[in-house]
Design an enzyme around this catalytic site. Structure first.
Site, PDB file in Angstrom:
ATOM      1  N   ASP A 157      42.215  38.276  34.502  1.00 20.40           N
ATOM      2  CA  ASP A 157      43.280  37.585  35.161  1.00 20.40           C
ATOM      3  C   ASP A 157      43.108  36.046  35.676  1.00 20.40           C
ATOM      4  O   ASP A 157      44.108  35.021  35.298  1.00 20.40           O
ATOM      5  CB  ASP A 157      44.121  38.229  36.081  1.00 20.40           C
ATOM      6  CG  ASP A 157      43.431  38.409  37.386  1.00 20.40           C
ATOM      7  OD1 ASP A 157      42.182  38.753  37.260  1.00 20.40           O
ATOM      8  OD2 ASP A 157      43.851  37.970  38.398  1.00 20.40           O
ATOM      9  N   ASP A 163      38.006  35.750  38.058  1.00 23.31           N
ATOM     10  CA  ASP A 163      37.082  37.061  38.386  1.00 23.31           C
ATOM     11  C   ASP A 163      36.934  37.645  36.855  1.00 23.31           C
ATOM     12  O   ASP A 163      37.154  37.332  35.828  1.00 23.31           O
ATOM     13  CB  ASP A 163      37.420  37.861  39.526  1.00 23.31           C
ATOM     14  CG  ASP A 163      38.968  38.268  39.278  1.00 23.31           C
ATOM     15  OD1 ASP A 163      39.161  38.451  38.221  1.00 23.31           O
ATOM     16  OD2 ASP A 163      39.470  38.709  40.205  1.00 23.31           O
ATOM     17  N   TYR A 178      46.812  42.884  43.456  1.00 22.08           N
ATOM     18  CA  TYR A 178      48.050  42.770  42.846  1.00 22.08           C
ATOM     19  C   TYR A 178      49.006  43.993  43.362  1.00 22.08           C
ATOM     20  O   TYR A 178      49.566  44.828  42.470  1.00 22.08           O
ATOM     21  CB  TYR A 178      48.054  42.550  41.512  1.00 22.08           C
ATOM     22  CG  TYR A 178      47.338  41.610  40.859  1.00 22.08           C
ATOM     23  CD1 TYR A 178      48.087  40.390  40.838  1.00 22.08           C
ATOM     24  CD2 TYR A 178      45.964  41.348  40.421  1.00 22.08           C
ATOM     25  CE1 TYR A 178      47.400  39.093  40.252  1.00 22.08           C
ATOM     26  CE2 TYR A 178      45.550  40.087  39.979  1.00 22.08           C
ATOM     27  CZ  TYR A 178      46.260  39.201  40.087  1.00 22.08           C
ATOM     28  OH  TYR A 178      45.698  37.812  39.608  1.00 22.08           O
ATOM     29  N   GLU A 218      41.985  28.198  41.951  1.00 23.14           N
ATOM     30  CA  GLU A 218      41.739  29.151  40.897  1.00 23.14           C
ATOM     31  C   GLU A 218      42.928  29.217  39.889  1.00 23.14           C
ATOM     32  O   GLU A 218      44.118  29.013  40.304  1.00 23.14           O
ATOM     33  CB  GLU A 218      41.799  30.545  41.487  1.00 23.14           C
ATOM     34  CG  GLU A 218      41.487  31.757  40.906  1.00 23.14           C
ATOM     35  CD  GLU A 218      41.184  32.932  41.468  1.00 23.14           C
ATOM     36  OE1 GLU A 218      40.642  33.770  40.980  1.00 23.14           O
ATOM     37  OE2 GLU A 218      41.542  33.126  42.629  1.00 23.14           O
TER      38      GLU A 218
END
Length: 499
Positions: free
Chosen positions: A83, A86, A234, A474
């Site tokens: 996603d 990571d 999430y 990120e």
């Protein structure tokens, strides 16, 4: 105090008037710049691929990864996307990413030209995985990788040795939000492939219907079923009602089946159809659903959908300075600001909705109303352009927040594969803890994650190009996905047409 309040209000109005005047009288970028950004925004998804990479892979610093995902649980879960920075495959943001890529193609694919095939490839990389994840009736595999263990390491996806645990929702442990979003992804993608690959399209739609039935029949939040492995990463804060309405809307669009129209009409009140919401993200789909369904009223005059047009107007009006019910916040440099963590995800989704709604308004005389204020489609396009241009470099920092675009862009991206030497340059394995030297390094990332849009600047337009500042540095697939559609719109724009 009254004169001072009036003076402050006047200053705010004048500030935004200058911002909009700037947008309408000067152009930071032309259609070729937008096309270059479009190409890069799609290329980014190749850097997020998990599984066996094809020979057509263009970001060649990446290698195969996650090749045994699911094997210990006797299921094939190879493929899909990581996603963000990571090495975990999270199902809810992956499905939302897929839906937004598909919607981008549905609305603006005709403007993508030779990038359309790459956009479809990006969608198919995900839908192939989602078909695997939904192959067992009554079960959806929604995550691969233990995020708590993964975040204790800084290692390339090609090297990862953290537990590749598999997590699922089922009839006993439901997850309606992730299931309904997966149904939306499959259904919207079925529209994308309807002409070019009708058998694949049919498979996607058939599976979407099955998955939606599961989501609706076995209602419950995956945040409850899988708590510690999805929260706080999430966690679904908005609940699952918005996804049920969103999923039904996409299946209705894809299938045309009246049963889904009836479902929306019968369940809309319960599922939040009467509620206004002023953000659109991987977690909260209400605003997107209202805009999507407003098309049926604006273009096809289906009166049952007039309520969605009204709520879409409310969302749009909240964004327009000076309009009735204006409530949005903008930075001094003119960027929409929702929150300090990964704010650009809201900017890209909002820009997409502005342009999509402007397109739909073409059947309504190119105008809508915010109370007594008439808002033109051109106004929405101008605001969207302001946001897009800001991301691409027309901002106080004079920095593009898309990696690899323009002369100045972030070099210290919070992304494991990009920040570590590639497996081709450094074939020897880099162990879990050994990678942290690269996280802490002041050197630029050795591998350019071309096209990645990062979290973005703070409320004062300041940006720290710091790999450790994940809130700003990120990238994420769901930031890029809606931006693909926005860039397609502007890359195809006729420069002689004034907005």
């Amino acid at each position: 105090m009254a004169p001072r309040t009036f003076s402050l209000t006047l200053m705010v109005i004048l500030f935004f008037a200058v911002c909009f005047l700037k947008v309408t009288t000067s152009r930071a970028f032309n259609s070729q710049n937008y096309y270059d950004a479009l190409e890069k925004s799609i290329l980014f998804f190749e850097g997020q691929r998990s599984g066996r990479l094809p020979q057509s892979q263009r970001l060649t610093w990446r290698g195969n990864s996650g090749m045994s995902d699911g094997a210990s649980f006797h299921v094939d879960l190879v493929g899909g996307y990581y996603d963000a920075g990571d090495n975990v495959k999270f199902g809810l943001p992956m499905a939302f990413t897929t839906t937004m890529l598909a919607w981008s193609v549905i609305e603006f694919g005709s403007s993508m030209h030779d990038q359309l095939s790459n956009a479809k490839a990006a969608i198919r990389w995900s839908t192939d995985y989602l078909l695997k994840a939904t192959a067992t009736p009554g079960t959806i595999y929604v995550q691969v990788g233990d995020p708590n263990q993964d975040h204790r390491c800084w290692e390339r996806p090609e090297d990862m040795d953290t537990p590749r645990n598999v997590y699922k929702v089922s009839t006993q442990n439901p997850g309606s939000e992730v299931a309904a979003e997966t149904a939306a992804a499959l259904a919207s993608a079925s529209i994308v492939f309807k002409d070019s690959d009708p058998s694949y399209s049919s498979e996607l739609l058939h599976r979407a219907i099955q998955v939606f039935d599961f989501a609706d029949t076995y209602r419950g939040s995956y945040s409850d079923s899988l708590n510690s492995v999805v929260c706080p990463f999430y966690c679904s804060y908005s609940g699952y009602h918005d996804e049920l309405l969103w999923g039904a809307a996409w299946i209705f669009k894809a299938s045309g089946q009246s049963a889904y129209l009836s479902y929306i009409q019968s369940n809309g009140h319960i599922l939040g159809a009467d509620e206004d919401d002023f953000s659109f993200s991987w977690d909260d789909k209400k605003a997107g659903t209202k805009v999507l369904l407003s098309k049926d009223f604006l273009q096809e005059r289906t009166n049952e959908f007039q309520i969605y047009k009204a709520h879409a107007d409310n969302f749009i009006c909240s964004l327009i300075p000076g309009a009735n019910d204006y409530s949005a916040q903008y930075t001094p440099g003119g960027l929409l600001f929702k929150q300090s963590d990964s704010n650009l995800q809201y900017v890209t989704t909002t820009s997409f909705l502005l342009l999509t709604y402007a397109k739909y308004l073409g059947s309504n005389g190119n105008i809508t109303s915010c109370g007594s204020t008439v808002i033109s489609a051109n106004k929405l396009i101008s605001l969207a352009r302001q946001q897009v241009d800001y991301i691409l470099g027309d901002n106080p920092e004079k920095m593009s927040y898309m990696v690899g675009f323009g002369d100045k862009y972030p070099l210290h991206v919070h992304h494991r594969g990009s920040s570590l030497p590639s497996v081709h340059a450094h074939p020897a394995r880099i162990a879990c803890n050994d990678g942290f030297q690269y996280l802490q390094s002041g050197s630029p990332n050795p591998n350019t994650l071309v096209g990645a849009i990062l979290g973005g600047p703070d409320f004062s337009d300041r940006f720290s190009d710091d790999r450790n500042n994940y809130r700003q540095s990120e990238p994420a697939t769901y930031i890029n996905a809606p931006f693909v559609g926005a860039l397609a719109f502007f890359s195809a724009e006729n420069p002689r047409h004034k907005y």
